[in-house]
Design an enzyme around this catalytic site. Structure first.
Site, PDB file in Angstrom:
ATOM      1  N   HIS A 242      -7.741  -5.139  -0.744  1.00 63.82           N
ATOM      2  CA  HIS A 242      -6.670  -4.407  -0.072  1.00 63.82           C
ATOM      3  C   HIS A 242      -6.503  -4.918   1.349  1.00 63.82           C
ATOM      4  O   HIS A 242      -6.797  -4.227   2.330  1.00 63.82           O
ATOM      5  CB  HIS A 242      -7.023  -2.918  -0.072  1.00 63.82           C
ATOM      6  CG  HIS A 242      -5.843  -1.999  -0.083  1.00 63.82           C
ATOM      7  ND1 HIS A 242      -5.017  -1.842  -1.170  1.00 63.82           N
ATOM      8  CD2 HIS A 242      -5.349  -1.165   0.868  1.00 63.82           C
ATOM      9  CE1 HIS A 242      -4.080  -0.961  -0.902  1.00 63.82           C
ATOM     10  NE2 HIS A 242      -4.254  -0.532   0.345  1.00 63.82           N
TER      11      HIS A 242
ATOM     12  N   GLU B 206      -8.676  -1.407  -3.551  1.00 60.75           N
ATOM     13  CA  GLU B 206      -7.890  -2.216  -4.481  1.00 60.75           C
ATOM     14  C   GLU B 206      -8.221  -1.886  -5.932  1.00 60.75           C
ATOM     15  O   GLU B 206      -7.361  -2.015  -6.816  1.00 60.75           O
ATOM     16  CB  GLU B 206      -8.097  -3.699  -4.207  1.00 60.75           C
ATOM     17  CG  GLU B 206      -7.001  -4.580  -4.746  1.00 60.75           C
ATOM     18  CD  GLU B 206      -5.662  -4.385  -4.031  1.00 60.75           C
ATOM     19  OE1 GLU B 206      -4.699  -5.067  -4.389  1.00 60.75           O
ATOM     20  OE2 GLU B 206      -5.591  -3.536  -3.101  1.00 60.75           O
TER      21      GLU B 206
ATOM     22  N   SER C 279       0.839  -1.197   0.000  1.00 66.43           N
ATOM     23  CA  SER C 279       0.000   0.000   0.000  1.00 66.43           C
ATOM     24  C   SER C 279       0.878   1.253   0.000  1.00 66.43           C
ATOM     25  O   SER C 279       1.632   1.474  -0.955  1.00 66.43           O
ATOM     26  CB  SER C 279      -0.950  -0.058   1.196  1.00 66.43           C
ATOM     27  OG  SER C 279      -1.982   0.881   1.066  1.00 66.43           O
TER      28      SER C 279
END
Length: 329
Positions: free
Chosen positions: A306, A276, A169
């Site tokens: 995510h 995501e 991330s």
């Protein structure tokens, strides 16, 4: 982007041109056996059990920074730096609590280094301390990761130049950018669900919302307003030419959930799906950019959201490439 909050939670974050904050975080209890800090020696030795780590404090311009270290299994000098997400806890790396990264490399001749802290920092050198939350120090994470930390670890026999760097991330784009600007140090870079194109229209506003949500940090104090040269300098896609010849692994999900999402619940999974979808767009932009430049990179986009289980798998997929690049089998 991840942080600690009791039992496991899924990622909270942001989405959309309106830059509405969507809450984000994945959490599990901390694991690993940390030994007491030790004085530097001239060669690394195994101080913690296989699959465990040692905690050390590294002097820096930001004050002492904790690192969690799993030493190379056979005393080698290669190192892998592993970067956290936006909500990085201040007491441990979520890689050591939310994944099996330690176990994955337990028998490999590479030292794993997990910097602790740096929430909302994007692992970069800020122009100044954040003006909206009375931040007492100015983040200088690029300086730490490329000068202060390598100098410190050299005292333990860890190479300054035979290193790889990966992140999830927030840490994904940072890993690629740090490798781009410090090619003399890094031999591999990897990004898992990274926002690897922060100059994409309106994404600076999404980052503004997310950083405000995570600690009331001010993005303008980091890289200035949109269009400031610092934005381009810290954009992996914009800096792609500097990555030519570097082995790279970039992965993203497409936002479609799977079995790893079941423990996180419907609401959190929806948030992780939205995040995501954004990283997939960034990965596609990066893929097209390096392809146009004729730069090699392994880029994988598949099902997933995510969340940490997918980043654990991304690290496992990248592991053979990392060991090859470092000669650390």
């Amino acid at each position: 982007m991840a942080a600690r909050s009791g039992r496991r939670r899924a990622i909270r974050g942001w989405l959309g041109k309106a830059c509405t904050v969507i809450a984000a975080a994945v959490l599990v209890s901390s694991v690993g056996a940390a030994a007491a800090p030790a004085a530097p020696i001239h060669a690394p030795v195994l101080r913690a059990p296989a699959g465990g780590y040692e905690e050390l404090w590294v002097p820096s311009s930001m004050g002492p920074i904790k690192i969690q270290v799993q030493w190379a299994a056979r005393g080698g000098g290669a190192a892998l730096y592993v970067l956290d997400g936006l909500r990085a806890p201040n007491d441990h790396s979520q890689w050591t609590s939310d994944t099996d990264a330690l176990r994955q490399f337990a028998n490999d001749n590479v030292t794993l280094v997990f910097p602790v802290g740096g929430r909302s920092s994007f692992y970069t050198d800020w122009y100044r301390s954040s003006s909206t939350n009375r931040q007492p120090i100015t983040y200088k994470w690029e300086t730490f990761l490329t000068r202060e930390l390598p100098d410190f670890l050299a005292g333990y026999g860890v190479s300054r130049t035979n290193k790889a760097i990966v992140g999830a991330s927030m840490g994904g784009n940072a890993a690629l950018v740090l490798a781009a600007h410090h090619r003399d140090q890094f031999r591999f870079a990897g990004s898992f669900s990274g926002f690897v194109n922060p100059t994409f229209p309106m994404w600076n506003q999404a980052m503004r919302a997310a950083m405000w949500d995570e600690g009331q940090f001010n993005v303008d104090d980091m890289w200035g307003p949109a269009g400031d040269p610092a934005w381009s300098r810290n954009d992996a896609t914009a800096q792609a030419e500097r990555l030519r010849g570097l082995p790279m692994y970039v992965s993203s999900g497409n936002g479609m959930p799977g079995p790893p999402d079941l423990p996180y619940g419907a609401v959190n999974t929806v948030n992780a799906m939205a995040l995501e979808a954004m990283t997939m767009t960034a990965a596609q932009i990066f893929r097209d950019r390096v392809a146009a430049l004729g730069i090699g990179a392994r880029i994988e986009i598949g099902n997933g959201t995510h969340t940490w289980p997918y980043w654990r798998q991304g690290l496992a997929n990248a592991r053979p490439m990392i060991l090859d690049a470092l000669g650390a089998h």
